[in-house]
Scaffold this motif. Structure first.
Motif, PDB file in Angstrom:
ATOM      1  N   SER A 165       0.841  -1.207   0.000  1.00  9.17           N
ATOM      2  CA  SER A 165       0.000   0.000   0.000  1.00  9.17           C
ATOM      3  C   SER A 165       0.868   1.245   0.000  1.00  9.17           C
ATOM      4  CB  SER A 165      -0.906  -0.007   1.234  1.00  9.17           C
ATOM      5  OG  SER A 165      -0.139   0.003   2.415  1.00  9.17           O
ATOM      6  N   GLY A 166       0.367   2.295  -0.560  1.00  9.96           N
ATOM      7  CA  GLY A 166       1.083   3.567  -0.546  1.00  9.96           C
ATOM      8  C   GLY A 166       1.235   4.149  -1.930  1.00  9.96           C
ATOM      9  N   GLY A 167       1.946   3.441  -2.811  1.00 10.46           N
ATOM     10  CA  GLY A 167       2.124   3.930  -4.164  1.00 10.46           C
ATOM     11  C   GLY A 167       2.904   5.214  -4.257  1.00 10.46           C
ATOM     12  N   ASN A 168       3.881   5.413  -3.339  1.00 10.61           N
ATOM     13  CA  ASN A 168       4.649   6.650  -3.355  1.00 10.61           C
ATOM     14  C   ASN A 168       5.874   6.511  -4.252  1.00 10.61           C
ATOM     15  OD1 ASN A 168       2.994   8.065  -1.474  1.00 10.61           O
ATOM     16  ND2 ASN A 168       3.906   6.857   0.168  1.00 10.61           N
ATOM     17  N   VAL A 169       5.673   6.711  -5.546  1.00 11.88           N
ATOM     18  CA  VAL A 169       6.752   6.648  -6.521  1.00 11.88           C
ATOM     19  C   VAL A 169       6.775   7.951  -7.301  1.00 11.88           C
ATOM     20  CG1 VAL A 169       7.642   5.450  -8.559  1.00 11.88           C
ATOM     21  CG2 VAL A 169       6.599   4.145  -6.710  1.00 11.88           C
ATOM     22  N   ALA A 170       7.971   8.476  -7.555  1.00 11.00           N
ATOM     23  CA  ALA A 170       8.111   9.730  -8.297  1.00 11.00           C
ATOM     24  C   ALA A 170       9.025   9.508  -9.485  1.00 11.00           C
ATOM     25  CB  ALA A 170       8.669  10.830  -7.396  1.00 11.00           C
ATOM     26  N   GLY A 171       8.842  10.316 -10.536  1.00 13.35           N
ATOM     27  CA  GLY A 171       9.669  10.216 -11.733  1.00 13.35           C
ATOM     28  C   GLY A 171      10.211  11.578 -12.141  1.00 13.35           C
ATOM     29  N   SER A 172      11.372  11.558 -12.807  1.00  7.88           N
ATOM     30  CA  SER A 172      11.988  12.811 -13.246  1.00  7.88           C
ATOM     31  C   SER A 172      12.844  12.567 -14.475  1.00  7.88           C
ATOM     32  CB  SER A 172      12.862  13.394 -12.127  1.00  7.88           C
ATOM     33  OG  SER A 172      13.568  14.539 -12.588  1.00  7.88           O
ATOM     34  N   ASN A 173      12.897  13.561 -15.357  1.00  5.61           N
ATOM     35  CA  ASN A 173      13.771  13.480 -16.523  1.00  5.61           C
ATOM     36  C   ASN A 173      15.117  14.143 -16.283  1.00  5.61           C
ATOM     37  OD1 ASN A 173      12.093  12.073 -18.329  1.00  5.61           O
ATOM     38  ND2 ASN A 173      10.929  13.937 -18.770  1.00  5.61           N
ATOM     39  N   ASP A 174      15.219  14.935 -15.208  1.00  2.00           N
ATOM     40  CA  ASP A 174      16.453  15.674 -14.972  1.00  2.00           C
ATOM     41  C   ASP A 174      16.959  15.573 -13.538  1.00  2.00           C
ATOM     42  OD1 ASP A 174      14.606  17.184 -13.601  1.00  2.00           O
ATOM     43  OD2 ASP A 174      14.744  18.928 -14.918  1.00  2.00           O
ATOM     44  N   LEU A 175      16.343  14.713 -12.712  1.00  2.05           N
ATOM     45  CA  LEU A 175      16.721  14.503 -11.305  1.00  2.05           C
ATOM     46  C   LEU A 175      16.514  15.751 -10.453  1.00  2.05           C
ATOM     47  CD1 LEU A 175      20.041  12.492 -11.841  1.00  2.05           C
ATOM     48  CD2 LEU A 175      17.770  11.588 -11.334  1.00  2.05           C
ATOM     49  N   THR A 176      15.795  16.701 -10.987  1.00  2.24           N
ATOM     50  CA  THR A 176      15.515  17.940 -10.246  1.00  2.24           C
ATOM     51  C   THR A 176      14.020  18.182 -10.126  1.00  2.24           C
ATOM     52  OG1 THR A 176      17.587  18.950 -10.986  1.00  2.24           O
ATOM     53  CG2 THR A 176      15.884  20.431 -10.155  1.00  2.24           C
ATOM     54  N   ASN A 177      13.323  18.101 -11.237  1.00  7.06           N
ATOM     55  CA  ASN A 177      11.876  18.323 -11.249  1.00  7.06           C
ATOM     56  C   ASN A 177      11.167  16.970 -11.208  1.00  7.06           C
ATOM     57  OD1 ASN A 177      11.914  21.304 -11.703  1.00  7.06           O
ATOM     58  ND2 ASN A 177      12.981  20.682 -13.565  1.00  7.06           N
ATOM     59  N   TRP A 178      10.657  16.633 -10.040  1.00  9.49           N
ATOM     60  CA  TRP A 178      10.036  15.321  -9.833  1.00  9.49           C
ATOM     61  C   TRP A 178       8.522  15.435  -9.848  1.00  9.49           C
ATOM     62  CZ3 TRP A 178      12.875  10.816  -9.347  1.00  9.49           C
ATOM     63  CH2 TRP A 178      14.259  10.968  -9.165  1.00  9.49           C
ATOM     64  N   THR A 179       7.882  14.401 -10.363  1.00 10.77           N
ATOM     65  CA  THR A 179       6.424  14.353 -10.364  1.00 10.77           C
ATOM     66  C   THR A 179       5.974  12.996  -9.848  1.00 10.77           C
ATOM     67  OG1 THR A 179       4.443  14.594 -11.740  1.00 10.77           O
ATOM     68  CG2 THR A 179       6.316  13.486 -12.729  1.00 10.77           C
ATOM     69  N   THR A 180       4.847  12.955  -9.175  1.00  7.39           N
ATOM     70  CA  THR A 180       4.326  11.707  -8.636  1.00  7.39           C
ATOM     71  C   THR A 180       3.776  10.836  -9.752  1.00  7.39           C
ATOM     72  OG1 THR A 180       3.738  12.772  -6.543  1.00  7.39           O
ATOM     73  CG2 THR A 180       2.678  10.673  -7.041  1.00  7.39           C
ATOM     74  N   ILE A 181       4.157   9.551  -9.754  1.00  9.53           N
ATOM     75  CA  ILE A 181       3.623   8.594 -10.716  1.00  9.53           C
ATOM     76  C   ILE A 181       2.397   7.950 -10.101  1.00  9.53           C
ATOM     77  CG2 ILE A 181       4.091   6.478 -12.018  1.00  9.53           C
ATOM     78  CD1 ILE A 181       7.032   7.209 -11.985  1.00  9.53           C
ATOM     79  N   THR A 182       1.259   8.134 -10.722  1.00 10.46           N
ATOM     80  CA  THR A 182      -0.004   7.689 -10.116  1.00 10.46           C
ATOM     81  C   THR A 182      -0.611   6.461 -10.775  1.00 10.46           C
ATOM     82  OG1 THR A 182      -1.230   9.228 -11.507  1.00 10.46           O
ATOM     83  CG2 THR A 182      -0.562   9.999  -9.324  1.00 10.46           C
ATOM     84  N   VAL A 183       0.024   5.947 -11.837  1.00 12.42           N
ATOM     85  CA  VAL A 183      -0.540   4.786 -12.533  1.00 12.42           C
ATOM     86  C   VAL A 183       0.534   3.707 -12.612  1.00 12.42           C
ATOM     87  CG1 VAL A 183      -1.594   3.932 -14.643  1.00 12.42           C
ATOM     88  CG2 VAL A 183      -2.039   6.278 -13.897  1.00 12.42           C
ATOM     89  N   PRO A 184       0.267   2.512 -12.028  1.00 10.94           N
ATOM     90  CA  PRO A 184      -0.880   2.229 -11.166  1.00 10.94           C
ATOM     91  C   PRO A 184      -0.641   2.774  -9.755  1.00 10.94           C
ATOM     92  CG  PRO A 184       0.471   0.279 -11.388  1.00 10.94           C
ATOM     93  CD  PRO A 184       1.094   1.328 -12.277  1.00 10.94           C
ATOM     94  N   SER A 185      -1.690   3.218  -9.108  1.00  9.28           N
ATOM     95  CA  SER A 185      -1.561   3.948  -7.850  1.00  9.28           C
ATOM     96  C   SER A 185      -1.129   3.082  -6.680  1.00  9.28           C
ATOM     97  CB  SER A 185      -2.893   4.632  -7.512  1.00  9.28           C
ATOM     98  OG  SER A 185      -3.919   3.670  -7.344  1.00  9.28           O
ATOM     99  N   THR A 186      -1.254   1.747  -6.802  1.00  8.56           N
ATOM    100  CA  THR A 186      -0.918   0.881  -5.672  1.00  8.56           C
ATOM    101  C   THR A 186       0.496   0.326  -5.754  1.00  8.56           C
ATOM    102  OG1 THR A 186      -1.853  -1.023  -6.832  1.00  8.56           O
ATOM    103  CG2 THR A 186      -3.308   0.182  -5.340  1.00  8.56           C
ATOM    104  N   TYR A 187       1.231   0.647  -6.808  1.00 10.37           N
ATOM    105  CA  TYR A 187       2.558   0.049  -6.970  1.00 10.37           C
ATOM    106  C   TYR A 187       3.648   0.881  -6.298  1.00 10.37           C
ATOM    107  CZ  TYR A 187       0.842  -3.322 -10.424  1.00 10.37           C
ATOM    108  OH  TYR A 187       0.188  -4.336 -11.059  1.00 10.37           O
ATOM    109  N   GLU A 188       4.642   0.188  -5.797  1.00  9.67           N
ATOM    110  CA  GLU A 188       5.872   0.805  -5.339  1.00  9.67           C
ATOM    111  C   GLU A 188       7.025  -0.029  -5.875  1.00  9.67           C
ATOM    112  OE1 GLU A 188       5.987   1.402  -1.134  1.00  9.67           O
ATOM    113  OE2 GLU A 188       4.685   3.160  -1.256  1.00  9.67           O
ATOM    114  N   HIS A 189       8.242   0.477  -5.757  1.00 13.37           N
ATOM    115  CA  HIS A 189       9.394  -0.277  -6.218  1.00 13.37           C
ATOM    116  C   HIS A 189       9.783  -1.338  -5.203  1.00 13.37           C
ATOM    117  CE1 HIS A 189      10.248   1.654  -9.923  1.00 13.37           C
ATOM    118  NE2 HIS A 189      10.460   2.846  -9.395  1.00 13.37           N
ATOM    119  N   GLU A 190      10.319  -2.419  -5.724  1.00 17.48           N
ATOM    120  CA  GLU A 190      10.792  -3.490  -4.852  1.00 17.48           C
ATOM    121  C   GLU A 190      12.270  -3.277  -4.533  1.00 17.48           C
ATOM    122  OE1 GLU A 190      11.650  -8.299  -4.855  1.00 17.48           O
ATOM    123  OE2 GLU A 190      11.100  -7.252  -6.691  1.00 17.48           O
ATOM    124  N   PHE A 191      12.581  -3.147  -3.244  1.00 17.11           N
ATOM    125  CA  PHE A 191      13.976  -3.078  -2.818  1.00 17.11           C
ATOM    126  C   PHE A 191      14.072  -3.392  -1.330  1.00 17.11           C
ATOM    127  CE2 PHE A 191      12.344   1.215  -2.160  1.00 17.11           C
ATOM    128  CZ  PHE A 191      12.884   1.601  -0.943  1.00 17.11           C
TER     129      PHE A 191
END
Length: 222
Positions: A165-191
């Motif tokens: 639960s949570g789905g707190n993943v963000a994406g960026s093209n320049d490592l500075t301006n980040w945006t929340t990735i909402t699709v799919p909203s329930t996924y997170e990275h495995e680590f």
């Protein structure tokens, strides 16, 4: 007093039994962000990066090893690959300032763990394990971990996703301006984050057993 000491010794010996069970010792897991599902995430741009947040609790706030999985679209035996790993402090729910230096993994050893099928496409799932110089973080503080591929398979590598639960993943093209990735909203990275310097419970039990033995010996001499 002797009976009490015997009871303590018996308890500590019971705690130490797992050390002789034949299983290889596992590094203490100080943070686990979930298990692999049949999918992965990659920011749309070829040079894009994704990040996932995490929080450590005292006293386990030092990272010495990072473990993650990745998927290769349609490739079952890719060449050795390389990654950049970065840690960021939190900035209102997305990665902010980078914490520490960028880790360049160089050529990584990949271990094939599964082949999954999603939407009719085959994906090879690989495990990566990296020992790093100790990263000391603050307890109860949100950080973001970013792992992005820069090797020959950059365009088809996906960081494995889980469904915690949570789905707190963000994406960026320049490592500075980040945006929340909402699709799919329930996924997170495995680590998983581990510290191979944290003593195992069995080791602590053996240490305590030795201390009890020293105490009994001194009492007899007295």
């Amino acid at each position: 007093m002797k009976q009490a000491a015997c009871r303590i010794v018996g308890l500590l010996m019971a705690l130490a039994i797992p050390l002789t069970s034949g299983a290889a010792p596992i590094e203490p897991n100080i943070y686990n962000n979930g298990a692999h599902t049949s999918t992965g995430l990659r920011y749309p741009s070829l040079n894009g990066a994704t990040a996932d947040n995490f929080t450590l609790t005292s006293p386990n706030t030092t990272i010495t090893d990072i473990h993650w999985k990745g998927l290769y679209a349609g490739v079952h035996e890719p060449p050795a690959d390389s990654f950049y790993i970065r840690t960021f402090v939190d900035n209102s729910g997305v990665p902010g300032t980078q914490f520490g230096s960028t880790i360049n993994t160089g050529i990584m050893n990949e271990v094939l763990t599964a082949v999954t099928t999603t939407d009719g496409n085959a994906y090879a799932v690989y495990q990566y394990n990296l020992n790093v110089a100790a990263i000391a973080l603050a307890a109860n503080t949100t950080y973001w971990l970013s792992i992005d591929n820069y090797g020959p398979q950059q365009g088809i590598w996906y960081w494995s996703a889980d469904q915690v639960s949570g789905g707190n993943v963000a994406g960026s093209n320049d490592l500075t301006n980040w945006t929340t990735i909402t699709v799919p909203s329930t996924y997170e990275h495995e680590f998983q984050l581990t510290n191979n310097n944290v003593p195992e419970p069995g080791s602590l039990a053996l240490l305590a057993l030795g201390l009890v033995g020293v105490g009994i010996s001194r009492r007899k001499k007295a």
